[in-house]
Design an enzyme around this catalytic site. Structure first.
Site, PDB file in Angstrom:
ATOM      1  N   LYS A  16      -0.041   8.999  10.024  1.00 59.85           N
ATOM      2  CA  LYS A  16      -0.610   8.939  11.377  1.00 59.85           C
ATOM      3  C   LYS A  16      -0.789  10.345  11.964  1.00 59.85           C
ATOM      4  O   LYS A  16      -1.844  10.663  12.494  1.00 59.85           O
ATOM      5  CB  LYS A  16       0.279   8.112  12.328  1.00 59.85           C
ATOM      6  CG  LYS A  16       0.400   6.648  11.958  1.00 59.85           C
ATOM      7  CD  LYS A  16       1.067   5.840  13.058  1.00 59.85           C
ATOM      8  CE  LYS A  16       2.526   6.225  13.310  1.00 59.85           C
ATOM      9  NZ  LYS A  16       3.426   5.907  12.178  1.00 59.85           N
ATOM     10  N   ARG A  91       4.869   0.479  19.916  1.00 58.04           N
ATOM     11  CA  ARG A  91       5.673   0.186  18.736  1.00 58.04           C
ATOM     12  C   ARG A  91       6.491  -1.088  18.932  1.00 58.04           C
ATOM     13  O   ARG A  91       7.400  -1.361  18.146  1.00 58.04           O
ATOM     14  CB  ARG A  91       6.629   1.351  18.510  1.00 58.04           C
ATOM     15  CG  ARG A  91       6.327   2.189  17.277  1.00 58.04           C
ATOM     16  CD  ARG A  91       7.392   3.259  17.269  1.00 58.04           C
ATOM     17  NE  ARG A  91       7.570   3.945  16.050  1.00 58.04           N
ATOM     18  CZ  ARG A  91       7.159   5.197  15.851  1.00 58.04           C
ATOM     19  NH1 ARG A  91       6.441   5.825  16.737  1.00 58.04           N
ATOM     20  NH2 ARG A  91       7.475   5.805  14.735  1.00 58.04           N
ATOM     21  N   ARG A 130       8.953  14.695   3.378  1.00 53.09           N
ATOM     22  CA  ARG A 130       8.738  15.306   4.696  1.00 53.09           C
ATOM     23  C   ARG A 130      10.033  15.898   5.243  1.00 53.09           C
ATOM     24  O   ARG A 130      10.022  16.923   5.920  1.00 53.09           O
ATOM     25  CB  ARG A 130       8.179  14.265   5.674  1.00 53.09           C
ATOM     26  CG  ARG A 130       7.822  14.849   7.024  1.00 53.09           C
ATOM     27  CD  ARG A 130       6.969  13.896   7.837  1.00 53.09           C
ATOM     28  NE  ARG A 130       7.713  12.766   8.357  1.00 53.09           N
ATOM     29  CZ  ARG A 130       7.156  11.779   9.066  1.00 53.09           C
ATOM     30  NH1 ARG A 130       5.876  11.762   9.291  1.00 53.09           N
ATOM     31  NH2 ARG A 130       7.897  10.793   9.513  1.00 53.09           N
ATOM     32  N   ARG A 136      13.333  17.236   9.566  1.00 54.42           N
ATOM     33  CA  ARG A 136      13.510  16.146  10.529  1.00 54.42           C
ATOM     34  C   ARG A 136      14.738  15.332  10.146  1.00 54.42           C
ATOM     35  O   ARG A 136      14.794  14.734   9.074  1.00 54.42           O
ATOM     36  CB  ARG A 136      12.276  15.236  10.522  1.00 54.42           C
ATOM     37  CG  ARG A 136      11.212  15.689  11.484  1.00 54.42           C
ATOM     38  CD  ARG A 136      10.030  14.770  11.454  1.00 54.42           C
ATOM     39  NE  ARG A 136      10.339  13.385  11.826  1.00 54.42           N
ATOM     40  CZ  ARG A 136       9.416  12.514  12.182  1.00 54.42           C
ATOM     41  NH1 ARG A 136       8.149  12.863  12.228  1.00 54.42           N
ATOM     42  NH2 ARG A 136       9.757  11.289  12.500  1.00 54.42           N
ATOM     43  N   ARG A 148      14.346   2.659   9.760  1.00 54.16           N
ATOM     44  CA  ARG A 148      13.012   2.841  10.356  1.00 54.16           C
ATOM     45  C   ARG A 148      12.015   1.845   9.772  1.00 54.16           C
ATOM     46  O   ARG A 148      11.145   1.338  10.484  1.00 54.16           O
ATOM     47  CB  ARG A 148      12.542   4.292  10.171  1.00 54.16           C
ATOM     48  CG  ARG A 148      13.378   5.228  11.019  1.00 54.16           C
ATOM     49  CD  ARG A 148      13.102   6.659  10.696  1.00 54.16           C
ATOM     50  NE  ARG A 148      11.803   7.072  11.170  1.00 54.16           N
ATOM     51  CZ  ARG A 148      11.126   8.100  10.669  1.00 54.16           C
ATOM     52  NH1 ARG A 148      11.593   8.761   9.645  1.00 54.16           N
ATOM     53  NH2 ARG A 148       9.978   8.434  11.187  1.00 54.16           N
TER      54      ARG A 148
END
Ligand code: AMP
Length: 190
Positions: A16, A91, A130, A136, A148
């Protein structure tokens, strides 16, 4: 070109953020990422950031009231008048309902929900990669990644059932090169 009030939807790791960076330029609209907004607040250690941290670090959603208030304020700014690219919001179904209300109050009509889909296995691989690149915390721990994914399936995916009957969902396969995915997205705008 068709309307520019756009939602980018999809599981964590679907691409995204990457696609948003390209699409914002193509559409010339502000990119409104709730994840980026929360990360900004966490980095600056604001009250909102401290609240958000409790949830994001566990792979959970920040409570709807906090998130909705933040988006409402952002969408009311003048730069969102000519269109916007919402990334990571809504969401949950309550957030989708709240967005409808915000749109109604501001005379906004949603044009497209761009739904980028990838498999669970691909999500895990991408998030792990990532974590190393972006440092992160919420990408680094396999347990948080699984949370998640579960959060997405239980709370976020039902938004698609909310939007499909309205004829707003545009399904995009998220597997392929960044440019190939972007080409599919561009077709939505004719
Ligand atoms: P993202 O960068 O979009 O993956 O968002 C990172 C984290 O921020 C998520 O895992 C949530 O904890 C939080 N977050 C982002 N957007 C929302 C939202 N619309 N509602 C609740 N929490 C959110």
């Amino acid at each position: 070109m068709s309307g520019k009030n756009v939602i980018l939807f999809g599981p964590p790791g679907a691409g995204k953020g990457t696609q948003a960076a390209k699409l914002r330029e193509f559409l010339d609209v502000p990119h409104i990422s709730t994840g980026d907004m929360f990360r900004y607040h966490m980095k600056n250690d604001t009250a909102l950031g401290r609240t958000a941290k409790e949830y994001t670090n566990q792979g959970k959603l920040v409570p709807d009231d906090v998130t909705i208030a933040m988006v409402k304020e952002r969408l009311a700014r003048s730069d969102a008048r000519g269109g916007f690219l919402l990334d990571g919001f809504p969401r949950s179904v309550p957030q989708a309902q709240a967005l409808d209300q915000i749109c109604k109050e501001n005379g906004i009509t949603l044009d497209h929900i761009i739904n980028i889909s990838i498999s669970d296995e691909e999500i895990r691989q991408r998030l792990t990669k990532r974590a190393a690149i972006e440092n992160r915390a919420d990408d680094a721990d396999p347990k948080v990644i699984q949370n998640r994914i579960n959060t997405y399936k239980n709370q976020s995916e039902p938004c698609l059932d909310y939007y499909r009957p309205k004829g707003l969902v545009r399904d995009i396969a998220g597997l392929g090169t960044i440019d190939a995915v972007f080409e599919s997205i561009k077709k939505v705008f004719g």
